[in-house]
Write an enzyme that holds these catalytic residues in place. Structure first.
Site, PDB file in Angstrom:
ATOM      1  N   ASP A 158     -36.579   3.839 -37.387  1.00  0.00           N
ATOM      2  CA  ASP A 158     -35.656   4.589 -36.540  1.00  0.00           C
ATOM      3  C   ASP A 158     -35.720   6.097 -36.782  1.00  0.00           C
ATOM      4  OD1 ASP A 158     -34.569   4.408 -39.077  1.00  0.00           O
ATOM      5  OD2 ASP A 158     -32.892   3.138 -38.484  1.00  0.00           O
ATOM      6  N   ASN A 180     -22.005  -2.178 -42.029  1.00  0.00           N
ATOM      7  CA  ASN A 180     -21.506  -3.008 -40.922  1.00  0.00           C
ATOM      8  C   ASN A 180     -22.534  -4.049 -40.485  1.00  0.00           C
ATOM      9  OD1 ASN A 180     -23.415  -1.549 -39.556  1.00  0.00           O
ATOM     10  ND2 ASN A 180     -22.020  -0.551 -38.127  1.00  0.00           N
ATOM     11  N   GLU A 196     -26.933  -1.673 -34.096  1.00  0.00           N
ATOM     12  CA  GLU A 196     -25.524  -1.751 -34.435  1.00  0.00           C
ATOM     13  C   GLU A 196     -24.913  -3.063 -33.942  1.00  0.00           C
ATOM     14  OE1 GLU A 196     -24.299   0.280 -36.445  1.00  0.00           O
ATOM     15  OE2 GLU A 196     -24.180   2.353 -35.768  1.00  0.00           O
TER      16      GLU A 196
END
Ligand code: GLP
Length: 239
Positions: free
Chosen positions: A67, A136, A143
């Site tokens: 990324d 998370n 995400e």
């Protein structure tokens, strides 16, 4: 899935570096999928040390990174391209033209994503993917969401990710709000995934990812379905 409990960060880094170096020794033309963040820094440090001792040769290796932040130029010390050069590529005999990180300042981000997908097809698969996991459950910058994104895409970063990553920036406002990330399908197509997880605060999300339901709300949970996953963890407790 193979679970390896490391004693501490140093032990985790050496164990992961051993696996990566074996990959490169066995297949000098390996395609390595690489990650940024705090977790892999020790792995890169160890690999550099072994390179300096003539134990590993990276001259034929190709790398693809997971990324990059949107809006950060490669020269920006907070960009992932800068990170990779600084922590790894500048210190080994890799051909920089064979190292790939998405271009976060491309004029047309959608085209850049397509080009990255094309590149992933061209290199003919990732032999070994080094992976970290976010608090998370994100992998790369995939995400938590209602569905898994398959291919390289532009992603809006969650408030919790921006919060977690602000430690690398002067102030929270400087953290980019979006990024380009390799998709879940591309990550899952790697022949071998090496997930490294360090710190007590990651224990719960790691447990959830490996033993909870497979759901895009915990992107790392998809890794349960991979046929060759090695997890090296040092989270203070046994899983
Ligand atoms: C970052 C990266 C991820 C990384 C994760 C964990 O946001 N995009 O690829 O795995 O967060 O980072 P760290 O290793 O610093 O905890």
């Amino acid at each position: 899935m193979k679970l390896i409990k490391a004693n501490d960060y140093n032990d985790l880094s050496r164990k992961a570096a051993n696996i990566l170096s074996a990959q490169v020794i066995l297949k000098p033309r390996s395609v390595l999928g690489l990650a940024t963040g705090s977790s892999p820094i020790g792995v890169y440090k160890q690999l550099i040390e072994w390179y300096q001792k003539n134990d590993i040769d990276f001259s034929e290796v190709t790398t693809v990174n997971l990324d990059e932040y949107v809006g950060l130029a490669p020269e920006n010390p907070q960009s992932y391209r800068y990170f990779m050069n600084h922590h790894f590529f500048n210190h080994i005999n890799i051909d920089k033209t064979k190292t790939h990180v998405p271009n976060g300042i491309a004029d047309d981000l959608e085209k850049e994503c397509e080009a990255y997908n094309h590149l992933l097809d061209e290199v003919d698969g990732i032999d070994m993917q080094l992976l970290g996991i976010g608090l998370n459950g994100h992998i790369g910058f995939n995400e938590p969401d209602g569905e898994f994104e398959k291919l390289t895409h532009v992603v809006n970063l969650n408030a919790s990710t921006i919060e977690a990553n602000k430690r690398f920036f002067e102030k929270i406002e400087d953290v980019p709000k979006s990024a380009i990330s390799m998709g879940i399908k591309s990550i899952m197509q790697a022949k071998h995934i090496v997930l490294i997880v360090s710190g007590q605060e990651k224990y719960d999300i790691l447990k959830q990812s490996l033993f909870g339901p497979v759901t895009p709300h915990v992107p790392g949970s998809i890794l349960q379905l991979h046929s060759h996953l090695t997890v090296i963890y040092s989270c203070g407790r046994e899983l």
